[in-house]
Motif scaffolding. Structure first.
Motif, PDB file in Angstrom:
ATOM      1  N   THR A  83      38.747  62.836  70.831  1.00 38.44           N
ATOM      2  CA  THR A  83      39.835  62.838  71.811  1.00 38.44           C
ATOM      3  C   THR A  83      41.184  62.989  71.125  1.00 38.44           C
ATOM      4  O   THR A  83      41.346  62.629  69.960  1.00 38.44           O
ATOM      5  N   VAL A  84      42.126  63.541  71.837  1.00 38.34           N
ATOM      6  CA  VAL A  84      43.447  63.819  71.264  1.00 38.34           C
ATOM      7  C   VAL A  84      44.196  62.500  71.071  1.00 38.34           C
ATOM      8  O   VAL A  84      44.458  61.774  72.030  1.00 38.34           O
ATOM      9  N   ARG A  85      44.545  62.238  69.804  1.00 37.27           N
ATOM     10  CA  ARG A  85      45.163  60.965  69.403  1.00 37.27           C
ATOM     11  C   ARG A  85      46.677  61.128  69.332  1.00 37.27           C
ATOM     12  O   ARG A  85      47.177  62.161  68.899  1.00 37.27           O
ATOM     13  N   GLU A  86      47.381  60.086  69.720  1.00 38.04           N
ATOM     14  CA  GLU A  86      48.849  60.167  69.743  1.00 38.04           C
ATOM     15  C   GLU A  86      49.469  60.067  68.356  1.00 38.04           C
ATOM     16  O   GLU A  86      50.347  60.850  68.008  1.00 38.04           O
ATOM     17  N   GLU A  94      46.108  67.721  76.084  1.00 40.99           N
ATOM     18  CA  GLU A  94      47.097  66.646  76.123  1.00 40.99           C
ATOM     19  C   GLU A  94      46.501  65.367  75.528  1.00 40.99           C
ATOM     20  O   GLU A  94      45.304  65.274  75.308  1.00 40.99           O
ATOM     21  N   LEU A  95      47.363  64.385  75.294  1.00 40.75           N
ATOM     22  CA  LEU A  95      46.909  63.109  74.740  1.00 40.75           C
ATOM     23  C   LEU A  95      45.751  62.548  75.561  1.00 40.75           C
ATOM     24  O   LEU A  95      45.810  62.528  76.794  1.00 40.75           O
ATOM     25  N   GLY A  96      44.717  62.112  74.869  1.00 42.36           N
ATOM     26  CA  GLY A  96      43.574  61.513  75.542  1.00 42.36           C
ATOM     27  C   GLY A  96      42.532  62.504  76.020  1.00 42.36           C
ATOM     28  O   GLY A  96      41.424  62.114  76.381  1.00 42.36           O
ATOM     29  N   ASP A 146      56.352  65.406  68.521  1.00 42.29           N
ATOM     30  CA  ASP A 146      57.331  65.020  69.548  1.00 42.29           C
ATOM     31  C   ASP A 146      58.759  65.435  69.193  1.00 42.29           C
ATOM     32  O   ASP A 146      59.661  65.321  70.014  1.00 42.29           O
ATOM     33  N   ARG A 175      54.204  61.342  65.984  1.00 45.39           N
ATOM     34  CA  ARG A 175      53.729  61.292  67.355  1.00 45.39           C
ATOM     35  C   ARG A 175      53.377  62.690  67.856  1.00 45.39           C
ATOM     36  O   ARG A 175      54.209  63.588  67.846  1.00 45.39           O
ATOM     37  N   THR A 176      52.124  62.838  68.283  1.00 42.77           N
ATOM     38  CA  THR A 176      51.646  64.104  68.845  1.00 42.77           C
ATOM     39  C   THR A 176      51.903  64.124  70.346  1.00 42.77           C
ATOM     40  O   THR A 176      51.701  63.115  71.023  1.00 42.77           O
ATOM     41  N   GLU A 220      49.207  71.143  65.731  1.00 40.45           N
ATOM     42  CA  GLU A 220      49.925  69.971  66.230  1.00 40.45           C
ATOM     43  C   GLU A 220      51.205  70.398  66.940  1.00 40.45           C
ATOM     44  O   GLU A 220      51.918  71.293  66.470  1.00 40.45           O
TER      45      GLU A 220
END
Lengths: 80, 148
Positions: free
Chosen positions: B38-41, B90-92, B132, B47-48, B129
């Motif tokens: 899963t996409v990790r922050e 997206e994240l998650g 942010d 910060r992604t 990536e």
């Protein structure tokens, strides 16, 4: 001519997803890397880790490429 | 497979990991292991906001099929299901799902770990990536110039 697909950072650096390289019988993966840099010097820093695939399989520097082969070049993979 | 899933596939749509898991279940297998990437922050303090996945589909599918063959030579695998998602995530979001069934749990855990570990070094898929701060960066692991 040898058609070479590029992916990920290699494609971004070259600015296009496919290159055509003048090709002679007997030339190898190693030759291809030199010709790529000659055509697109920006690829130079990627060469030490560049992976070359021939007909959907990874190929070492000494492997001879036929002009009819499906060839792709890309940096180390990062899926998952 | 009743859900119409391919056991090994690439997709641009959200991964139906429930259907994938069901597709590997059988009365022959006492153990089913599911791995979800899963996409990790956060990565090393950065910060992604999103990841962009790109693949070389023909070769990726060939390499995934090879992985299945090798795994089956190592463990008594009943069924394998692998789906990798491509495009903007997206994240998650789930980027990859690996499901494997075996008669016993130790085999299933080992086979599942092997499949995801090998996928990450041999299957031609890449992630970029989106940090942010607005910058982007291809993830291209180091480790010398030997072929995978």
């Amino acid at each position: 001519m040898l058609r070479v697909k590029l992916f990920a950072k290699a494609r971004d650096v070259a600015g296009c997803p496919m290159l055509e390289i003048p090709w002679k019988d007997g030339q190898t993966v190693s030759d291809l890397k030199q010709l790529l840099v000659a055509q697109h010097p920006g690829l130079g820093p990627l060469i030490p880790q560049l992976l070359v695939a021939i007909n959907n399989d990874y190929a070492d520097d000494g492997v001879v490429i036929q002009a009819t082969d499906e060839v792709a070049c890309f940096p180390p993979v990062s899926g998952g | 497979m009743s859900q119409g899933l391919h056991m090994i596939s690439l997709t641009h749509s959200p991964i139906d990991y429930f259907a994938l898991t069901e597709s590997v279940r059988s009365s022959q297998s006492g153990a089913v292991v599911l791995f979800l990437g899963t996409v990790r922050e956060m990565t090393d303090g950065r910060r992604t906001v999103a990841l962009d996945y790109e693949g070389y589909p023909e070769m990726a599918e060939a390499k995934l099929a090879e992985l299945e063959t090798v795994a089956r030579s190592k463990w008594p695998i009943d069924r394998i299901g692998i789906i990798h998602r491509l495009g903007r995530l997206e994240l998650g979001d789930i980027s990859v799902a690996v499901a494997v069934s075996c008669p016993h749990r130790k085999q299933a855990f080992e086979a599942g770990q092997y499949l995801i570990d090998e996928l990450k070094v041999t299957v031609p898929i890449w992630k970029q990536e989106n940090w942010d701060d607005g910058t982007t960066e291809w993830v291209h692991p180091g480790g010398g110039n030997s072929k995978p």
